[in-house]
Design a protein around this motif. Structure first.
Motif, PDB file in Angstrom:
ATOM      1  N   PHE A   1       0.816  -1.208   0.000  1.00  0.00           N
ATOM      2  CA  PHE A   1       0.000   0.000   0.000  1.00  0.00           C
ATOM      3  C   PHE A   1       0.850   1.260   0.000  1.00  0.00           C
ATOM      4  N   LYS A   2       0.509   2.174  -0.890  1.00  0.00           N
ATOM      5  CA  LYS A   2       1.171   3.482  -0.949  1.00  0.00           C
ATOM      6  C   LYS A   2       0.076   4.550  -0.847  1.00  0.00           C
ATOM      7  N   PRO A   3      -0.046   5.176   0.323  1.00  0.00           N
ATOM      8  CA  PRO A   3      -1.116   6.165   0.519  1.00  0.00           C
ATOM      9  C   PRO A   3      -1.033   7.304  -0.493  1.00  0.00           C
TER      10      PRO A   3
ATOM     11  N   ARG B   1      -2.062  10.242   0.072  1.00  0.00           N
ATOM     12  CA  ARG B   1      -1.686  11.448   0.813  1.00  0.00           C
ATOM     13  C   ARG B   1      -1.169  11.031   2.183  1.00  0.00           C
TER      14      ARG B   1
ATOM     15  N   PHE C   1      -0.607  10.603   6.171  1.00  0.00           N
ATOM     16  CA  PHE C   1      -1.525  10.491   7.312  1.00  0.00           C
ATOM     17  C   PHE C   1      -1.049  11.424   8.410  1.00  0.00           C
TER      18      PHE C   1
ATOM     19  N   ASP D   1      -8.822   3.210   3.647  1.00  0.00           N
ATOM     20  CA  ASP D   1      -7.560   2.480   3.623  1.00  0.00           C
ATOM     21  C   ASP D   1      -6.404   3.356   4.094  1.00  0.00           C
ATOM     22  N   THR D   2      -6.387   4.594   3.639  1.00  0.00           N
ATOM     23  CA  THR D   2      -5.305   5.499   4.023  1.00  0.00           C
ATOM     24  C   THR D   2      -5.300   5.749   5.524  1.00  0.00           C
TER      25      THR D   2
ATOM     26  N   PHE E   1      -4.307   2.416   7.453  1.00  0.00           N
ATOM     27  CA  PHE E   1      -2.886   2.123   7.318  1.00  0.00           C
ATOM     28  C   PHE E   1      -2.071   3.070   8.199  1.00  0.00           C
ATOM     29  N   GLY E   2      -2.439   4.347   8.211  1.00  0.00           N
ATOM     30  CA  GLY E   2      -1.734   5.305   9.060  1.00  0.00           C
ATOM     31  C   GLY E   2      -1.891   4.992  10.536  1.00  0.00           C
TER      32      GLY E   2
END
Length: 368
Positions: A182-184, A186, A188, A259-260, A263-264
């Protein structure tokens, strides 16, 4: 080879492990040229499908809170799935849940069913909401399936315990997590305090009440530590009253998830705690590994199978055991670093691509 997936799990679920599983499976297959698939779905508010190009369904978010609207959407989706079955334009059928509506429409084509867990078999008497009626449906479907995919060795043993199924019909295929790559989009914004992370639904066998009871003395001992609950719906009035009565109302926080955001939260948590009494696999364990977050897990069901030595464990029905494990992780930075390192290595054994390839091999075997 063409696979037909049906509407079932996507009709009423905006989020959830089952829909995530099928979404990731189809997303992996969409990148390949050796398999074609179709999702027979007309109406859905599933959040994962919003990110996909392989489903052209209608959304009805404005009316999603109305039970009658959801019932109509479900009935229309089922009619559409029957229509797609009757075209016979597929090689393998893979239903996304346990309704048996399709059995008279297969016309001899093989079907695969994925078995996630035996929650309804284990806990329906204690928690009727998990669906006591599901057992009778599974007793019809599982023996008739051409192959049963179990998401863990634990789930395979649950099938054999509760159902009359030949072991050779069951194929164990572990799950993966898209968070491993996963690559956000933007960055977090980290929360301004240290916290333990709890993810997902909080009721029934998820054991949140037992977890909160067990950690109260730990949080009192560590006054700078907070608890963040991600997803699972906003706190109820009863939950807020519980937190305030424990004098922890200002230190227990709810966060909705994308998801972002999720994940953060994993990336910055002191530890992820999973007190569930029953999990067929436990994707949040892999999500925590992906975020470099130490895992503190229930020693029940599939969780030791997934976490192995990259986590520490507790008895989820013993408050002292749970509190001791959590205090260990809070007081030992070296232990946290070790678990983070082991989690990164453990994660290499699981991937969505591996899940898809092994599932493709099942389909291929059935179409020989």
């Amino acid at each position: 080879m063409k696979v037909l997936y049906d509407h079932q799990s996507f009709t009423g679920m905006a989020y959830g492990g089952v829909t995530r599983y099928f979404y990731e499976l189809m997303k992996s297959f969409a990148r390949r040229n050796d398999i074609d698939f179709e999702l027979s779905l007309k109406f859905s508010n599933n959040e994962y499908l919003d990110q996909s190009a392989f489903s052209r369904h209608f959304r009805f978010r404005r009316w999603a809170h109305l039970q009658q609207v959801n019932q109509v959407a479900s009935a229309l989706n089922r009619l559409y799935s029957v229509q797609r079955l009757k075209t016979n334009g597929f090689d393998v059928f893979h239903p996304t849940y346990y309704h048996k509506y399709f059995l008279n429409h297969l016309d001899g084509k093989p079907f695969v069913i994925t078995f996630h867990d035996a929650t309804s078999e284990r806990y329906a008497k204690q928690y009727p909401e998990v669906g006591e009626h599901m057992t009778e449906v599974k007793k019809v479907l599982l023996p008739r399936a051409d192959c049963i995919i179990a998401v863990s060795e634990y789930s395979k043993q649950e099938i054999l315990r509760f159902f009359d199924v030949k072991p050779e019909k069951i194929k164990v295929i572990h799950l993966g997590s898209s968070f491993s790559h996963f690559k956000p989009a933007r960055p977090f914004d980290p929360l301004p305090f240290s916290y333990l992370l709890y993810v997902g639904k909080r009721g029934l066998y998820k054991n949140f009440d037992g977890f909160f009871r067990a950690i109260q003395p730990v949080l009192q001992k560590y006054p700078d530590m907070h608890l963040v609950c991600a997803g699972g719906g906003a706190f109820s009035k009863q939950e807020n009253e519980l937190f305030h009565s424990a004098r922890l109302g200002s230190r227990v926080h709810y966060r909705p998830i994308t998801d972002t955001a999720l994940f953060g939260l994993y990336q910055h948590a002191t530890a992820f705690v999973f007190p569930s009494l029953n999990e067929g696999f436990g994707i949040p364990v892999l999500e925590a590994f992906s975020g470099g977050c130490p895992n503190v897990l229930s020693d029940r069901s599939s969780l030791p199978e997934v976490g192995a030595d990259a986590a520490i464990y507790f008895d989820p029905e013993n408050d002292e055991s749970m509190a001791y494990a959590i205090e260990r992780i809070l007081s030992d930075s070296e232990l946290r670093a070790t678990l983070t390192r082991k989690g990164t290595e453990r994660l290499k054994l699981f991937s969505c691509e591996k899940t898809a390839q092994q599932t493709f091999d099942v389909y291929k075997e059935l179409t020989k």
